[in-house]
Motif scaffolding. Structure first.
Motif, PDB file in Angstrom:
ATOM      1  N   VAL A  88       0.810  -1.224   0.000  1.00  0.00           N
ATOM      2  CA  VAL A  88       0.000   0.000   0.000  1.00  0.00           C
ATOM      3  C   VAL A  88       0.841   1.271   0.000  1.00  0.00           C
ATOM      4  O   VAL A  88       0.288   2.374   0.016  1.00  0.00           O
ATOM      5  N   ALA A  89       2.179   1.131  -0.032  1.00  0.00           N
ATOM      6  CA  ALA A  89       3.062   2.299   0.047  1.00  0.00           C
ATOM      7  C   ALA A  89       2.809   3.252  -1.114  1.00  0.00           C
ATOM      8  O   ALA A  89       2.857   2.847  -2.279  1.00  0.00           O
ATOM      9  N   GLY A 150      -0.656 -10.034 -15.763  1.00  0.00           N
ATOM     10  CA  GLY A 150      -2.063  -9.782 -16.048  1.00  0.00           C
ATOM     11  C   GLY A 150      -2.443  -8.348 -15.747  1.00  0.00           C
ATOM     12  O   GLY A 150      -1.595  -7.454 -15.681  1.00  0.00           O
ATOM     13  N   PRO A 151      -3.712  -8.114 -15.522  1.00  0.00           N
ATOM     14  CA  PRO A 151      -4.178  -6.742 -15.267  1.00  0.00           C
ATOM     15  C   PRO A 151      -3.845  -6.241 -13.867  1.00  0.00           C
ATOM     16  O   PRO A 151      -3.963  -5.052 -13.591  1.00  0.00           O
ATOM     17  N   ASP A 152      -3.459  -7.141 -12.978  1.00  0.00           N
ATOM     18  CA  ASP A 152      -3.149  -6.738 -11.612  1.00  0.00           C
ATOM     19  C   ASP A 152      -1.754  -6.123 -11.538  1.00  0.00           C
ATOM     20  O   ASP A 152      -0.968  -6.194 -12.480  1.00  0.00           O
ATOM     21  N   SER A 153      -1.416  -5.549 -10.392  1.00  0.00           N
ATOM     22  CA  SER A 153      -0.136  -4.866 -10.244  1.00  0.00           C
ATOM     23  C   SER A 153       0.788  -5.609  -9.291  1.00  0.00           C
ATOM     24  O   SER A 153       0.395  -6.589  -8.650  1.00  0.00           O
ATOM     25  N   TRP A 154       2.009  -5.112  -9.183  1.00  0.00           N
ATOM     26  CA  TRP A 154       2.984  -5.684  -8.252  1.00  0.00           C
ATOM     27  C   TRP A 154       2.499  -5.568  -6.806  1.00  0.00           C
ATOM     28  O   TRP A 154       2.882  -6.385  -5.947  1.00  0.00           O
ATOM     29  N   ARG A 155       1.647  -4.584  -6.546  1.00  0.00           N
ATOM     30  CA  ARG A 155       1.121  -4.413  -5.188  1.00  0.00           C
ATOM     31  C   ARG A 155       0.284  -5.627  -4.770  1.00  0.00           C
ATOM     32  O   ARG A 155       0.308  -6.037  -3.601  1.00  0.00           O
TER      33      ARG A 155
END
Length: 409
Positions: A88-89, A150-155
């Protein structure tokens, strides 16, 4: 019960390996998202490992205060919270702040569990313990690759690993009363195993010498420095090398780095069985030569698939070196100094993993990431050189003692 409890310890070491490989795998995407220079990963990595050094050096005192079970639980809470912070940074500053508890927690778990297994389980479990670190280090890039492809992020990758860590926190809390009970049950077996350990051939002339003044120790420390430096540098910068020099997608680069850690994992599982038949010194030498050959393969102007082979071969080569060098400590330097020297070795190993990857980041900012394979080859060659110098020293001392002559080293 001891076997069941050993599985819990192995799971804790899986959790120790999970975050170690996340940053390098995610960095090609994180760098773009955060808009920071390439070498910033080295600063983050250095912050994490600096915290690891501090907590590992203080682990003796912390273990006396809390005991291994409570210290492991507290450390896992710290690492889980830090990974959640990474997810969440909002900026690099917050990532740097979260890197501090991530390192502090990791170092305490590492030192505490290594000490516990060495004290309460047979020696060959050391290789398997570090094998399970490899399981975690292999799973980390695989998990991250699923999200960044995919559509998601490294977070989301960091969030998933944080969830795994919190699940382990719950397991450790539930099993907390077992730590002292298992230790008491294994106390007798521990005494028998310690009687079987052979110290160095003769330490009579060094009975009053401080651990760091024992002849040959500095050569061992340098070997640990270059080992950990090479292992950590590959984990942090391997994906960036593949993406920027071999032009593979970021997700593929993360998967290939996971296969490097898989090589370490499989190698250490096999090493646990081989140690029954093959001497540690032989395994260390064979591993160093194999790692050097794998690193040299990365230099050659070959198609990307050969880089994959180079990563896996290097991982297989590195697999037996660290646990075998740790286990060889009483044989090399005698039981009198082995515990202190082992602590110094782990501290120097952390120094290598703290400063050598950022050094490559600095060099890459000047000359490009193409320096990566040359850096690894030089590190592997230096490790082999100092290890062989130590072997020559130990052989000369043994021969001198056998012939009843004075050894001046």
């Amino acid at each position: 019960m001891a076997t069941f409890f050993l599985l819990i310890i192995y799971m804790a070491f899986i959790s120790l390996g999970l975050p170690d490989s996340l940053l390098g795998s995610a960095w090609p995407v994180m760098q773009t998202d955060l808009g920071v220079p390439l070498e910033t990963a080295g600063l983050l990595f250095m912050t994490v490992t600096a915290g690891t050094i501090v907590s590992s050096m203080a682990s003796g005192t912390l273990l006396k205060w809390f005991g291994t079970g409570k210290l492991t639980l507290i450390s896992c809470i710290m690492t889980a919270g830090a990974l959640l912070g990474f997810a969440v940074a909002p900026s690099l500053v917050w990532l740097m702040l979260c890197a501090i508890p991530l390192g502090l927690g990791g170092g305490a778990v590492d030192a505490g569990l290594n000490n516990y297994v060495a004290a309460h389980y047979k020696a060959h479990h050391m290789s398997w313990l570090h094998c399970f670190w490899g399981v975690g280090a292999t799973l980390g890039p695989i998990i991250m690759a699923q999200y960044i492809s995919g559509p998601d992020s490294w977070r989301d990758g960091y969030l998933t690993v944080a969830g795994i860590q919190f699940a382990l926190v719950i397991l450790l809390f539930v099993t907390l009363p077992l730590w002292n009970r298992v230790a008491k049950n294994n106390h007798t077996a521990l005494g028998e195993e310690k009687e079987d350990l052979h110290g160095a051939e003769d330490q009579r002339s060094e009975s009053s010498v401080k651990p760091l003044q024992v002849r040959g120790v500095k050569l061992a420390l340098v070997s640990f420095l270059f080992y950990s430096g090479a292992e950590a540098t590959i984990g942090l910068w391997g994906s960036s090398f593949l993406v920027n020099m071999k032009e593979v997608p970021a997700a593929v680069g993360a998967q290939w780095v996971s296969l490097y850690y898989a090589g370490i994992t499989v190698g250490r599982m096999i090493t646990g069985f081989i140690t029954f038949k093959v001497a540690n010194r032989t395994l260390i030498r064979a591993g160093q030569i194999t790692a050097l050959a794998g690193a040299a393969l990365l230099i050659l102007p070959l198609p990307p698939v050969f880089s994959l082979a180079g990563f896996m071969i290097t991982g297989l080569g590195l697999a037996p070196i660290y646990p075998c060098m740790l286990h060889e400590t009483p044989v090399r330097f005698g039981r009198k100094h082995s515990q202190s020297i082992m602590g110094y070795q782990m501290a120097v190993a952390y120094v290598g993993s703290t400063f050598m990857p950022p050094l490559l980041g600095f060099l890459a900012s000047l000359f490009g990431i193409g320096v990566f394979p040359f850096y690894i080859v030089l590190s592997a060659a230096a490790m082999l050189l100092f290890s062989e110098k130590l072997n020559a020293f130990l052989t000369a001392r043994k021969n001198a003692l056998k012939n009843n002559t004075t050894f001046t080293g």
